[in-house]
Structures are given as C-alpha cells and as structure tokens.
Design a protein around this motif. Structure first.
Motif, PDB file in Angstrom:
ATOM      1  N   PRO A  15      32.141  29.688  -0.492  1.00 16.15           N
ATOM      2  CA  PRO A  15      33.510  29.317  -0.065  1.00 16.15           C
ATOM      3  C   PRO A  15      33.516  28.640   1.298  1.00 16.15           C
ATOM      4  O   PRO A  15      33.990  29.207   2.291  1.00 16.15           O
ATOM      5  CB  PRO A  15      34.238  30.666  -0.042  1.00 16.15           C
ATOM      6  CG  PRO A  15      33.157  31.659   0.271  1.00 16.15           C
ATOM      7  CD  PRO A  15      31.908  31.146  -0.395  1.00 16.15           C
ATOM      8  N   LEU A  16      33.023  27.433   1.345  1.00 15.56           N
ATOM      9  CA  LEU A  16      32.910  26.699   2.604  1.00 15.56           C
ATOM     10  C   LEU A  16      34.275  26.475   3.242  1.00 15.56           C
ATOM     11  O   LEU A  16      34.473  26.728   4.439  1.00 15.56           O
ATOM     12  CB  LEU A  16      32.213  25.364   2.336  1.00 15.56           C
ATOM     13  CG  LEU A  16      31.918  24.472   3.540  1.00 15.56           C
ATOM     14  CD1 LEU A  16      30.905  25.150   4.446  1.00 15.56           C
ATOM     15  CD2 LEU A  16      31.380  23.124   3.073  1.00 15.56           C
ATOM     16  N   LEU A  17      35.243  26.019   2.451  1.00 16.70           N
ATOM     17  CA  LEU A  17      36.570  25.709   2.985  1.00 16.70           C
ATOM     18  C   LEU A  17      37.283  26.976   3.435  1.00 16.70           C
ATOM     19  O   LEU A  17      37.914  26.997   4.497  1.00 16.70           O
ATOM     20  CB  LEU A  17      37.390  24.976   1.918  1.00 16.70           C
ATOM     21  CG  LEU A  17      38.789  24.511   2.340  1.00 16.70           C
ATOM     22  CD1 LEU A  17      38.686  23.518   3.487  1.00 16.70           C
ATOM     23  CD2 LEU A  17      39.530  23.880   1.174  1.00 16.70           C
ATOM     24  N   ARG A  18      37.199  28.039   2.632  1.00 16.02           N
ATOM     25  CA  ARG A  18      37.872  29.286   3.000  1.00 16.02           C
ATOM     26  C   ARG A  18      37.305  29.846   4.306  1.00 16.02           C
ATOM     27  O   ARG A  18      38.052  30.276   5.192  1.00 16.02           O
ATOM     28  CB  ARG A  18      37.700  30.322   1.884  1.00 16.02           C
ATOM     29  CG  ARG A  18      38.522  31.591   2.100  1.00 16.02           C
ATOM     30  CD  ARG A  18      38.145  32.672   1.128  1.00 16.02           C
ATOM     31  NE  ARG A  18      36.805  33.170   1.397  1.00 16.02           N
ATOM     32  CZ  ARG A  18      36.216  34.128   0.697  1.00 16.02           C
ATOM     33  NH1 ARG A  18      36.834  34.660  -0.336  1.00 16.02           N
ATOM     34  NH2 ARG A  18      35.000  34.533   1.002  1.00 16.02           N
ATOM     35  N   ASN A  19      35.989  29.851   4.447  1.00 14.76           N
ATOM     36  CA  ASN A  19      35.379  30.355   5.672  1.00 14.76           C
ATOM     37  C   ASN A  19      35.729  29.483   6.867  1.00 14.76           C
ATOM     38  O   ASN A  19      35.862  29.976   7.995  1.00 14.76           O
ATOM     39  CB  ASN A  19      33.868  30.449   5.504  1.00 14.76           C
ATOM     40  CG  ASN A  19      33.460  31.572   4.581  1.00 14.76           C
ATOM     41  OD1 ASN A  19      34.279  32.452   4.264  1.00 14.76           O
ATOM     42  ND2 ASN A  19      32.223  31.573   4.122  1.00 14.76           N
ATOM     43  N   PHE A  20      35.861  28.184   6.621  1.00 13.49           N
ATOM     44  CA  PHE A  20      36.269  27.293   7.715  1.00 13.49           C
ATOM     45  C   PHE A  20      37.668  27.665   8.202  1.00 13.49           C
ATOM     46  O   PHE A  20      37.916  27.736   9.413  1.00 13.49           O
ATOM     47  CB  PHE A  20      36.245  25.841   7.222  1.00 13.49           C
ATOM     48  CG  PHE A  20      36.777  24.849   8.214  1.00 13.49           C
ATOM     49  CD1 PHE A  20      36.028  24.454   9.303  1.00 13.49           C
ATOM     50  CD2 PHE A  20      38.062  24.321   8.067  1.00 13.49           C
ATOM     51  CE1 PHE A  20      36.525  23.539  10.224  1.00 13.49           C
ATOM     52  CE2 PHE A  20      38.568  23.411   8.985  1.00 13.49           C
ATOM     53  CZ  PHE A  20      37.791  23.017  10.059  1.00 13.49           C
ATOM     54  N   ILE A  21      38.579  27.917   7.247  1.00 12.29           N
ATOM     55  CA  ILE A  21      39.956  28.266   7.609  1.00 12.29           C
ATOM     56  C   ILE A  21      40.022  29.654   8.252  1.00 12.29           C
ATOM     57  O   ILE A  21      40.744  29.861   9.236  1.00 12.29           O
ATOM     58  CB  ILE A  21      40.865  28.197   6.369  1.00 12.29           C
ATOM     59  CG1 ILE A  21      40.957  26.746   5.859  1.00 12.29           C
ATOM     60  CG2 ILE A  21      42.266  28.726   6.679  1.00 12.29           C
ATOM     61  CD1 ILE A  21      41.693  26.600   4.552  1.00 12.29           C
ATOM     62  N   LEU A  22      39.260  30.611   7.714  1.00 13.15           N
ATOM     63  CA  LEU A  22      39.340  31.997   8.193  1.00 13.15           C
ATOM     64  C   LEU A  22      38.623  32.210   9.521  1.00 13.15           C
ATOM     65  O   LEU A  22      39.057  33.034  10.334  1.00 13.15           O
ATOM     66  CB  LEU A  22      38.766  32.949   7.138  1.00 13.15           C
ATOM     67  CG  LEU A  22      39.580  33.122   5.848  1.00 13.15           C
ATOM     68  CD1 LEU A  22      38.870  34.074   4.904  1.00 13.15           C
ATOM     69  CD2 LEU A  22      40.981  33.624   6.156  1.00 13.15           C
ATOM     70  N   PHE A  23      37.519  31.489   9.729  1.00 14.48           N
ATOM     71  CA  PHE A  23      36.690  31.787  10.891  1.00 14.48           C
ATOM     72  C   PHE A  23      36.627  30.640  11.901  1.00 14.48           C
ATOM     73  O   PHE A  23      36.782  30.867  13.104  1.00 14.48           O
ATOM     74  CB  PHE A  23      35.267  32.151  10.438  1.00 14.48           C
ATOM     75  CG  PHE A  23      35.222  33.329   9.513  1.00 14.48           C
ATOM     76  CD1 PHE A  23      35.489  34.611   9.970  1.00 14.48           C
ATOM     77  CD2 PHE A  23      34.934  33.152   8.180  1.00 14.48           C
ATOM     78  CE1 PHE A  23      35.467  35.691   9.118  1.00 14.48           C
ATOM     79  CE2 PHE A  23      34.900  34.231   7.310  1.00 14.48           C
ATOM     80  CZ  PHE A  23      35.169  35.508   7.783  1.00 14.48           C
TER      81      PHE A  23
END
Length: 423
Positions: A15-23
C-alpha cells in the motif's frame, strides 16, 4: 515427511499510496510547520541584524554629511559646546524616520539627546558595553521609550580621533510590521511550494500505486496459472529455494487408461482430448482429496505420491476413488501402488528445469500398473492396508518385473459389484 504447501503470497500489493498519506504527509506537514516557524524566527533575527546595520549606516551618513557641510559646528558638537547643527540633525532625523537620537562621549557624557514626537530618556552607559567590546551594533527594545527599538553603535571621528556613542531609536511597530510582512511572505511562499511539492509527490505515487496494482494483479494471475501446472511439492520446492535432492518414504500411485491407443485410433482428436481431460480431472480430484500430490500427468497416465502418517491407506482410498470417478468414461484406468523410498529432486539447469520424484518405488509402481486390468488395483503384497469394505482381493502372485532382478509378491484388488456396477 509431509509435503508442505507453500505459503501464498500476500493478497494485496504494497500500500504505497496509503502509507504515503498516513505517514509521509503528516510528517511533511508537521515538518513544514516547524520549518516555517524556524524560517520566520530566522527572518526576524536577520531583520534585527539588518535593522541595526541600517541604523549604523544612517549614523555614518548623517555624520559624514554634516561634517562636510558644517565642519565648525560639527567640532563644537563633539566638544560638548552648543552648536547650530542641532536643527540640521533634527531635520536629518525626520528625513530618515529616526524618532530619538542620543550622542554620548566614550566616558558617558551626554552630547546630544533629542526626540521628534515622544520623550526618550538618555540611554544608560551599560547598554553600550557590548558595542564597545565587539564593535558591532546592538539592537534593544524598550530601553529609551516603551514601544521603541534602539540601535547602539560606536562612531569614530577621524578629525578628533575619538569614538562617540550613538543611540538611534524608532517605533518598534514599524519595524515589527516590516519583519512580520517579510517573514509572512516567505512563510507563505514556502508553504505554497511545500503543498505544491506534496501534491506533485501524491500524483506520482498515485500513478506508481496504480502501476503497482496492475503489475501485482498480473503477477498473481500468472502465479495462479502456473501453479496449475506444478505439483504441490514442486511449488514448495520453488518457494523454499530447495535445490538438493531429498529422500522420502512414500507410497507411489501410478494410474493409466487401459487400451487408450485403440480408442485414439477410432475416435476424433476432440473426443480423445475430452477423454483425457475427464480422466485427468477425475484422478487429480481423487488424489488431492486424500492428501496426495500429483507429480506428473503423462497423457493417458498419472504419477502421484503420498507421504506422512496414513499414507498407505490414503493412497488406497485415492485409488478406489480414481476408479469410481472414472466409472462413466469410455476407457477406465488400471492402478499400481508401491511403498518405498523415493528421491524428490530438481532436474536440469538454466531456463528449463523440472521437479519430480525418482527411484525404484516409482519404477515398480509403473510396472505394477501395467499388470492391472481396467478397474483393477495392483499393489505389493507387503503393503498393509486398513479394512476397505469396497474391495475384493481377487488374486495374489509372484512376478518378475522387467529390468528388475528380484521377484515381487503382488496382490490385485477390484471394487465389489455394488460399488463398481461396471465390474
């Protein structure tokens, strides 16, 4: 040793995009706020230095201008005597936005102290200590008047070869507004660039995530398709990176359609292919439902093996179900079972490799299969099975098998009539 089914790969791409948004985004925002505050503070500090240096330059400019125009008055002013230059100095103060100007001798004697609008008190001598030590202008707030910034500097008069102390004061509001405006503008531009960079990064990562999702889906689909062509043992071998040959105690099952060649000669290619397809589906389901592993599909034949506790009974149960599942086929299999040591090995190198089981037990299972008629199971007599009520032991024999020096005692089984209506 049991056959280990390889652990499936993760069912979702990273989940590259999700981790970018979350972290990453929160870190960037928090870091951006911190950097903005730090930038604003640094701008304020730099502006204070600039303000002090500007006032120092104003002092030099005023002194140089008046000394050239009124050298006599200038000399009297710095000797502590009355001078007509005071009006000129006040005019220069008004021109340059200076509200208070104080001049003292190096000993602290007041030489000039004037205010434009507000009454400014005479600066204390101790405020000039840092200036005298460093030679650099110093900026203080609220020392001569509330709400005023004051620059303390030293002026060296070349005519008298003496140093004099100057204190230049202006309303802090103007200076603070200037600092606030400049720092705010810098912070806004920094924030805009930060947000723009974040959105660009988001767009690039969103595109990368979509590409990753497509690649992952293709990889999973390819893996699932390839798994259909490999045995469980082969998959486990590849998954664990095993390349050396391993010995197993196993029961080998060999099944082969009887008189398949005669059927193929008298039927169309489509009918022949349909028979093979139904046969493969039937025997594969039977083997896998009883814990076995199909090692090879050999056209009209199949090689499978069973390991672990209960392997002998599992193999016999699978053989029974192979015959039952093939009962409605125009050609039905004969089956051979043999228990012994096999070697599971990866064969070949480079771009073409194969995984299979080898050994005497495999060869003997194939030979026993050749002794079986349609719907018959031939096994080594030494094999001990549980109570299978579906079976009849129809014959025992001692046979010599091709390319094997030793004789082997065998036992043939068939399904009872009520189980096998075609018998």
């Amino acid at each position: 040793m049991k056959i280990v089914i390889p652990r499936p790969i993760q069912d979702k791409p990273y989940p590259l995009l999700r981790n970018f948004i979350l972290f990453v985004v929160p870190f960037v925002l928090i870091g951006g706020i911190g950097l903005t505050l730090s930038l604003k503070s640094r701008v304020g500090a730099n502006m204070e230095i600039f303000h002090a240096e500007h006032d120092q330059q104003s002092v030099y400019n005023i002194a140089s201008e008046l000394r050239k125009k009124h050298p006599e008055g200038w000399s009297k002013l710095f000797s502590g005597k009355s001078s007509k230059l005071e009006d000129e100095i006040v005019h220069e103060m008004e021109t340059r936005g200076i509200h208070c100007l104080s001049i003292q001798s190096i000993q602290g004697k007041p030489l000039f102290n004037r205010s434009i609008l507000d009454s400014c008190k005479l600066p204390e001598m101790k405020l000039f200590e840092d200036v005298l030590q460093t030679g650099l202008p110093q900026l203080y707030e609220d020392v001569v008047h509330q709400g005023y910034w004051s620059t303390f500097t030293v002026f060296y008069d070349t005519d008298s070869n003496k140093r004099f102390l100057f204190a230049v004061s202006r309303p802090s509001r103007r200076f603070e507004n200037t600092v606030s405006q400049i720092s705010t503008n810098d912070a806004v531009w920094f924030g805009v660039l930060l947000i723009l960079s974040t959105f660009i990064a988001y767009g690039l990562i969103h595109r990368a995530q979509r590409s990753l999702n497509v690649s992952f889906a293709s990889m999973v689909n390819a893996r699932e398709q390839l798994q259909r062509f490999l045995s469980k043992a082969a998959r486990a071998n590849v998954s664990e990176g095993q390349s050396s040959a391993i010995k197993h105690q196993a029961v080998v099952l060999f099944a082969d359609l009887r008189n398949f060649s005669g059927y193929a000669e008298t039927h169309s290619v489509e009918e022949t292919a349909d028979l093979i397809d139904r046969f493969v589906t039937a025997v594969t389901d039977a083997v896998e439902s009883h814990g076995g592993d199909v090692d090879k599909l050999l056209g009209d034949g199949m090689l499978a093996w069973f390991t672990g506790e209960g392997a002998t009974d599992n193999a016999m149960q699978a053989a029974i179900h192979c015959i039952e599942n093939c009962s409605d086929l125009p050609r039905r299999p004969g089956i051979g079972l043999f228990e012994g040591e096999v070697i599971a090995a990866t064969l070949g190198k480079g771009d073409r490799m194969d995984f299979t089981i080898l050994g005497r037990a495999v060869n003997l299972a194939s030979r026993l299969c050749s002794k079986s008629a349609e719907d018959e199971i031939t096994a080594s007599k030494s094999m001990r099975f549980g109570d299978f009520h579906q079976l009849d032991g129809i014959a025992t024999d001692t046979v010599s098998l091709k390319n094997h020096s030793q004789t082997i005692e065998i036992k043939k089984y068939s399904l009872k009539n009520e189980i096998n209506p075609l018998a």
